[in-house]
Design a protein around this motif. Structure first.
Motif, PDB file in Angstrom:
ATOM      1  N   ARG A  94      22.707  75.445 -23.216  1.00 14.68           N
ATOM      2  CA  ARG A  94      22.605  75.071 -21.810  1.00 14.68           C
ATOM      3  C   ARG A  94      23.619  75.848 -20.971  1.00 14.68           C
ATOM      4  NH1 ARG A  94      24.520  68.914 -21.046  1.00 14.68           N
ATOM      5  NH2 ARG A  94      23.544  69.382 -19.045  1.00 14.68           N
ATOM      6  N   SER A  99      23.033  80.814 -23.710  1.00 10.72           N
ATOM      7  CA  SER A  99      21.591  80.998 -23.775  1.00 10.72           C
ATOM      8  C   SER A  99      21.235  82.460 -24.005  1.00 10.72           C
ATOM      9  CB  SER A  99      20.944  80.508 -22.468  1.00 10.72           C
ATOM     10  OG  SER A  99      19.571  80.851 -22.415  1.00 10.72           O
ATOM     11  N   MET A 128      13.568  72.382 -23.173  1.00 14.17           N
ATOM     12  CA  MET A 128      12.520  72.914 -22.297  1.00 14.17           C
ATOM     13  C   MET A 128      12.735  72.545 -20.828  1.00 14.17           C
ATOM     14  SD  MET A 128      10.285  74.890 -23.707  1.00 14.17           S
ATOM     15  CE  MET A 128       9.034  74.848 -22.420  1.00 14.17           C
ATOM     16  N   THR A 129      13.532  71.536 -20.559  1.00 15.21           N
ATOM     17  CA  THR A 129      13.730  71.123 -19.169  1.00 15.21           C
ATOM     18  C   THR A 129      15.119  71.470 -18.635  1.00 15.21           C
ATOM     19  OG1 THR A 129      14.319  68.891 -19.965  1.00 15.21           O
ATOM     20  CG2 THR A 129      12.041  69.249 -19.267  1.00 15.21           C
ATOM     21  N   ASP A 130      15.847  72.276 -19.390  1.00 11.81           N
ATOM     22  CA  ASP A 130      17.171  72.716 -18.940  1.00 11.81           C
ATOM     23  C   ASP A 130      17.075  74.130 -18.368  1.00 11.81           C
ATOM     24  OD1 ASP A 130      20.312  72.270 -19.184  1.00 11.81           O
ATOM     25  OD2 ASP A 130      19.874  74.326 -19.800  1.00 11.81           O
ATOM     26  N   SER A 134      16.023  76.481 -21.628  1.00 14.92           N
ATOM     27  CA  SER A 134      14.580  76.713 -21.684  1.00 14.92           C
ATOM     28  C   SER A 134      14.246  78.170 -21.994  1.00 14.92           C
ATOM     29  CB  SER A 134      13.923  76.302 -20.371  1.00 14.92           C
ATOM     30  OG  SER A 134      14.469  77.005 -19.268  1.00 14.92           O
ATOM     31  N   TYR A 135      15.113  79.102 -21.593  1.00 19.72           N
ATOM     32  CA  TYR A 135      14.866  80.513 -21.889  1.00 19.72           C
ATOM     33  C   TYR A 135      14.917  80.779 -23.391  1.00 19.72           C
ATOM     34  CZ  TYR A 135      15.402  81.538 -16.903  1.00 19.72           C
ATOM     35  OH  TYR A 135      15.244  81.579 -15.542  1.00 19.72           O
ATOM     36  N   THR A 138      11.415  79.568 -24.721  1.00 19.64           N
ATOM     37  CA  THR A 138      10.311  80.457 -24.349  1.00 19.64           C
ATOM     38  C   THR A 138      10.424  81.801 -25.051  1.00 19.64           C
ATOM     39  OG1 THR A 138      11.533  81.095 -22.335  1.00 19.64           O
ATOM     40  CG2 THR A 138       9.879  79.357 -22.128  1.00 19.64           C
ATOM     41  N   ILE A 163       7.386  67.925 -19.209  1.00 16.38           N
ATOM     42  CA  ILE A 163       7.995  69.220 -18.902  1.00 16.38           C
ATOM     43  C   ILE A 163       7.582  69.680 -17.504  1.00 16.38           C
ATOM     44  CG2 ILE A 163       8.091  71.667 -19.557  1.00 16.38           C
ATOM     45  CD1 ILE A 163       7.608  70.726 -22.474  1.00 16.38           C
ATOM     46  N   HIS A 168      13.205  72.420 -13.739  1.00 17.03           N
ATOM     47  CA  HIS A 168      13.259  73.671 -14.504  1.00 17.03           C
ATOM     48  C   HIS A 168      12.151  73.723 -15.551  1.00 17.03           C
ATOM     49  CE1 HIS A 168      17.005  74.529 -12.528  1.00 17.03           C
ATOM     50  NE2 HIS A 168      17.545  73.405 -12.974  1.00 17.03           N
ATOM     51  N   GLY A 169      11.684  72.568 -15.964  1.00 15.16           N
ATOM     52  CA  GLY A 169      10.620  72.526 -16.956  1.00 15.16           C
ATOM     53  C   GLY A 169       9.331  73.151 -16.466  1.00 15.16           C
ATOM     54  N   ALA A 172       9.494  76.829 -16.980  1.00 16.35           N
ATOM     55  CA  ALA A 172       9.364  77.173 -18.393  1.00 16.35           C
ATOM     56  C   ALA A 172       7.923  77.018 -18.868  1.00 16.35           C
ATOM     57  CB  ALA A 172      10.298  76.297 -19.234  1.00 16.35           C
TER      58      ALA A 172
END
Length: 333
Positions: A94, A99, A128-130, A134-135, A138, A163, A168-169, A172
């Motif tokens: 995070r 990341s 996935m929602t940070d 999330s990067y 993905t 999500i 942010h989700g 993503a």
């Protein structure tokens, strides 16, 4: 001290191991969807050598050079330390720099990817929602081998609405939908969005996902979105983001009539209010211009006929663009 001077040696890793406090009961197994993680069991991460190495402000290029000097055993130990504790891993990914550096470690080897795979799935929804974590997820979906991708897609399907409705989700999820390379899962994801289009269109973040799938110009998905929104297009058009979605449906030849018919079926007073609304005016103007361009004389003439009594009201509002179109029909007749 720069990252180049702080070569990650075996002694550094053992030092890091002493600082990482693994809680009892942690295992490498992947919990099922719906798993709720416990509170963080990791303390003083800021003082941990490995945490500092992963999150300090030094350049990514220097980090890549450093990890290129590690042998397979050292690399595996480093990633083991990063991923053994779910809370610790979450704290790393995070972080913006953390990341980026974890992304550089993805795809190096199957055994390293297996560790990251388990760690990502343990905290899938949170990752996935940070904004930055999330990067990592993905990127993993791009570089992981097929079976790991499939498991991650299954998690995406399970958590898709959760999500999509996160700030942010939704970004993503849009990236996943764009990059998914498996036709089956691509269609499954599009179906989830289309079948829940009404719920998502009314959500501050979810509407961006509906907008995104409509921009893919997938005829089947666009049709399904229109079916889900039939009867709700006027209501959505009064809202900023909802109006964007309705405009997209008007622009598509296959779904244009769904929206226009709904405009024609609503009461004249309501259509007038929509035409004067700062967001709805764009939908009505789009409906007029598109039906005219597509030579749908029946629909265009019906809209003009229904709107013409309100021409004077439309001129003195956000509907001036509509008034201009109506006046052009008078001049052309």
């Amino acid at each position: 001290m720069s990252i180049a001077d702080n070569t990650f040696s075996m002694s550094t890793m053992f030092d890091a191991l002493q600082h990482v406090r693994l809680s009892k009961g942690i295992s490498g197994s992947i919990p099922p969807p719906g798993f709720i993680p416990r509170a963080s069991a990791v303390s003083n991460t800021r003082l941990n050598p490995l945490f500092n190495l992963m999150t300090n402000g030094e350049g990514v290029a220097q980090f890549k050079e450093m990890i290129s000097k590690l042998d397979r055993r050292q690399l595996h130990m480093m990633v083991s330390l990063l991923t053994l504790d779910a809370d610790y891993f979450m704290e790393v990914v995070r972080n913006k720099n953390g990341s980026r550096r974890v992304q550089k470690l993805l795809g190096i080897s199957d055994d390293v990817d297996a560790l990251f795979y388990a760690a990502i799935l343990r905290r899938f929804l949170h990752i996935m929602t940070d904004k930055y974590a999330s990067y990592v997820a993905t990127r993993a979906m791009v570089v992981f081998e097929r079976e790991k991708k499939k498991a991650m897609y299954e998690h995406i399907l399970h958590y898709a609405l959760d999500i999509a409705c996160e700030k942010h989700g939704c970004i993503a999820l849009n990236e996943v939908i764009t990059d998914v390379d498996d036709p089956y899962y691509r269609n499954q994801l599009l179906d989830v969005v289309a079948h829940n289009a009404l719920f998502l269109s009314n959500d501050a973040s979810g509407n961006f996902v509906v907008q995104h799938v409509l921009k893919l110009y997938d005829l089947r998905c666009t049709h399904n979105v229109a079916v889900s929104l039939r009867g709700h297009c006027v209501d959505l058009s009064f809202k900023q983001y909802g109006s964007y979605i309705v405009e997209k449906l008007v622009e598509a030849e296959e779904t244009m009539a769904v929206v226009v018919v709904e405009l024609l079926e609503c009461g004249g007073d309501r259509l007038m209010r929509l035409g004067r609304n700062e967001f709805g005016s764009f939908v009505v103007a789009k409906a007029l211009s598109v039906t005219q361009e597509m030579s749908r004389v029946d629909l265009f003439s019906a809209l003009v006929h229904k709107l013409m009594p309100f021409l004077h009201l439309l001129r003195r509002s956000h509907g001036s663009n509509i008034a201009n179109i109506l006046e052009s029909t008078i001049q052309g007749s």
